[in-house]
Enzyme design. Structure first.
Site, short mmCIF file in Angstrom:
data_model
loop_
_atom_site.label_atom_id
_atom_site.label_comp_id
_atom_site.label_asym_id
_atom_site.label_seq_id
_atom_site.Cartn_x
_atom_site.Cartn_y
_atom_site.Cartn_z
N SER A 221 -15.46 9.22 113.94
CA SER A 221 -14.27 8.88 113.16
C SER A 221 -14.32 7.50 112.53
O SER A 221 -13.87 7.33 111.38
CB SER A 221 -13.02 9.05 114.01
N ASP B 121 -7.49 9.74 119.96
CA ASP B 121 -8.44 10.79 120.36
C ASP B 121 -8.98 10.45 121.76
O ASP B 121 -10.13 10.04 121.90
CB ASP B 121 -9.57 10.86 119.32
#
Length: 286
Positions: A106, A170
């Site tokens: 990410s 996350d």
């Protein structure tokens, strides 16, 4: 902390959250206003799909490997853009030609979407992963890497001076109370900055814990997406996960409603997707 994402990079869960992340970044950077991005559990930044960790599980082959092999004809636009971002990273940081050897985490997807004036803080608590993350962005002044608890960063960085934010949460979900900690962090973030866009990934192992977490978001606007592998998913492995996006930008829901069933169909073996919208609405960021 023992979790290392290198074992799972490019798997079905990454297909869900990274397709969504790329679309969120595209929509949020379309406006001529500065954006702040916080990645609370950033990982190492980039991953070697030819390395021992990825090869031990083979999850990338059943995930990003399958999508890369698909024809672009008829492919949803958001998936095309996601795969283009993956390929761009692989060309820049991996060997040329042949199979896909490098996969962007990410932080790399965020970095590729940043414009001059945007701000990015990437947090990683695991000391070895944090060191790799710092090496990944060594000399890059556009990225602030912190070896820190990302939940604490929610408190220290919000509200942002830009007044617009994307917060990606996350967690590794190693702790038994992760959903409780996550719920408190999201509530705190919303109290500090109610109009921010929050993207929250979660595994689906304990249905009661997931339901409790979703119920805690009853007062906010969100879209919720889930991706589940088929009945032949490996026993003992993660077989279903979800992503909740609070205060999604306009057009995001439409794009993901098209992308997610298409991705599920390409995973094969009876994989399926689900889509939910919050019962209540709330102000969204401009």
């Amino acid at each position: 902390m023992n979790y290392r994402h290198g074992y799972h990079a490019g798997n079905f869960a990454d297909l869900l959250k990274h397709t969504a992340l790329c679309e969120l970044l595209r929509l949020l950077t379309a406006k001529d206003k500065k954006l702040f991005v916080l990645d609370t559990h950033a990982g190492a930044g980039g991953y070697d799909l030819a390395g021992s960790q990825a090869r031990r599980t083979g999850e990338a082959e059943a995930g990003i490997g399958r999508l890369m092999a698909e024809s672009r004809t008829g492919m949803p636009a958001s998936v095309v853009r996601y795969l283009a971002a993956v390929q761009a990273y692989a060309r820049k940081f991996g060997p040329s030609g042949g199979a896909l050897h490098r996969y962007p985490g990410s932080p790399r997807l965020v970095r590729a979407a940043l414009r001059p004036g945007d701000r990015f803080v990437a947090c990683e608590k695991h000391p070895e992963e944090a060191l790799l993350l710092k090496r990944e962005f060594a000399g890059d002044r556009a990225v602030e890497v912190r070896q820190a608890d990302g939940y604490h960063a929610i408190k220290s960085t919000l509200p942002p001076v830009e007044r617009r934010a994307l917060v990606l949460i996350d967690p590794p979900f190693e702790a038994t109370d992760e959903f409780e900690v996550l719920t408190r962090a999201v509530r705190h973030g919303l109290r500090r900055f109610a109009t921010g866009c929050y993207a929250i990934w979660y595994p689906i192992k304990d249905e009661a814990a997931v339901s409790s977490f979703v119920a805690s978001l009853a007062e906010v606007e969100y879209v919720r997406m889930e991706l589940e592998l088929g009945p032949r998913a490996p026993e003992g492995k993660l077989a279903a996960c979800g992503l909740i996006v609070i205060n999604p930008p306009w057009k995001f829901e439409e794009a993901m409603r098209e992308a997610l069933p298409w991705i599920a169909a390409r995973l094969g073996d009876g994989a399926r997707s689900s889509f939910f919208v919050s019962p209540k609405g709330a102000p969204t960021q401009a």
